[in-house]
Design a protein around this motif. Sequence first.
Motif, short mmCIF file in Angstrom:
data_model
loop_
_atom_site.label_atom_id
_atom_site.label_comp_id
_atom_site.label_asym_id
_atom_site.label_seq_id
_atom_site.Cartn_x
_atom_site.Cartn_y
_atom_site.Cartn_z
N ALA A 14 0.82 -1.21 0.00
CA ALA A 14 0.00 0.00 0.00
C ALA A 14 0.86 1.26 0.00
O ALA A 14 1.78 1.40 0.82
CB ALA A 14 -0.94 0.01 1.20
N ASN A 15 0.58 2.12 -0.94
CA ASN A 15 1.27 3.41 -1.08
C ASN A 15 2.78 3.29 -1.25
O ASN A 15 3.49 4.27 -1.09
CB ASN A 15 0.95 4.34 0.10
N GLY A 16 3.28 2.09 -1.53
CA GLY A 16 4.72 1.90 -1.72
C GLY A 16 5.54 2.15 -0.47
O GLY A 16 6.74 2.33 -0.54
N SER A 17 4.90 2.13 0.69
CA SER A 17 5.56 2.45 1.96
C SER A 17 6.44 1.30 2.43
O SER A 17 6.07 0.13 2.31
CB SER A 17 4.51 2.74 3.04
N CYS A 18 7.58 1.63 2.99
CA CYS A 18 8.49 0.63 3.55
C CYS A 18 8.33 0.47 5.07
O CYS A 18 9.10 -0.26 5.70
CB CYS A 18 9.94 0.98 3.22
N ALA A 19 7.35 1.11 5.65
CA ALA A 19 7.17 1.03 7.10
C ALA A 19 6.66 -0.36 7.50
O ALA A 19 5.81 -0.94 6.82
CB ALA A 19 6.16 2.08 7.56
N ASN A 33 7.66 0.33 -7.26
CA ASN A 33 8.48 -0.38 -6.26
C ASN A 33 7.64 -1.27 -5.34
O ASN A 33 8.12 -2.30 -4.88
CB ASN A 33 9.26 0.62 -5.42
N GLY A 34 6.41 -0.89 -5.06
CA GLY A 34 5.56 -1.66 -4.17
C GLY A 34 5.03 -2.95 -4.76
O GLY A 34 4.37 -3.72 -4.08
N ASN A 48 9.88 -7.66 -0.77
CA ASN A 48 9.74 -6.49 -1.61
C ASN A 48 11.15 -5.99 -1.91
O ASN A 48 11.92 -5.68 -0.99
CB ASN A 48 8.91 -5.41 -0.93
N ARG A 49 11.49 -5.94 -3.18
CA ARG A 49 12.85 -5.63 -3.58
C ARG A 49 13.26 -4.22 -3.17
O ARG A 49 14.40 -4.00 -2.76
CB ARG A 49 12.99 -5.81 -5.10
N HIS A 50 12.37 -3.26 -3.24
CA HIS A 50 12.70 -1.88 -2.90
C HIS A 50 12.96 -1.73 -1.40
O HIS A 50 13.91 -1.07 -0.99
CB HIS A 50 11.57 -0.95 -3.34
N CYS A 51 12.10 -2.30 -0.59
CA CYS A 51 12.18 -2.14 0.87
C CYS A 51 13.08 -3.17 1.55
O CYS A 51 13.46 -2.99 2.70
CB CYS A 51 10.79 -2.23 1.49
N VAL A 71 0.90 -8.09 5.74
CA VAL A 71 1.56 -6.80 5.90
C VAL A 71 3.03 -6.96 5.50
O VAL A 71 3.53 -8.06 5.34
CB VAL A 71 1.47 -6.26 7.35
N LEU A 72 3.71 -5.82 5.37
CA LEU A 72 5.15 -5.81 5.11
C LEU A 72 5.87 -5.68 6.44
O LEU A 72 5.50 -4.86 7.27
CB LEU A 72 5.48 -4.62 4.20
#
Length: 142
Positions: A14-19, A33-34, A48-51, A71-72
């Motif tokens: 969601a929203n590409g967030s890394c939190a 990225n997300g 997730n490759r970006h985070c 979730v992430l």
Amino acid sequence: MMVNPDSGRVVNVANGSCADGTNINLWDRNYSNGQIFCYDPTTKALINRHCNKAIDFGAWPNCEVSLHNLVLKTRSGHTTQGFHVGGQGIMGANLQNVVITNKYCTNHVIDIEGGTSKENGTNMIVWPSHGGWNQRWSIEYV
């Protein structure tokens, strides 16, 4: 990318967030990225490759409980982050119309919550396998 063949939409952060704790949902494919994930064959994590964080379904799994939200989270190697893709536990050539099963709760798969919505933002969960369209994925390399 993990693409649902019926909706054409993909697994998305969601929203590409890394939190930590960011919800995983269904979204139009836009190659952001997300939406780009890789598979760790050692831990079986979908990362997730970006985070550099893994898809996780929260607290210690209770396989008797049906719904687990995705979730992430920071990579831990915990069983809540391990999945077998297509029942093989490996990712080789493009895999079509497969289920993604949790390695601990072996009858629980990645699922589009509710099984009726194909809309952007629909929640992603782990749910007991029933073979429906909302539990099928095609793995596409980008």
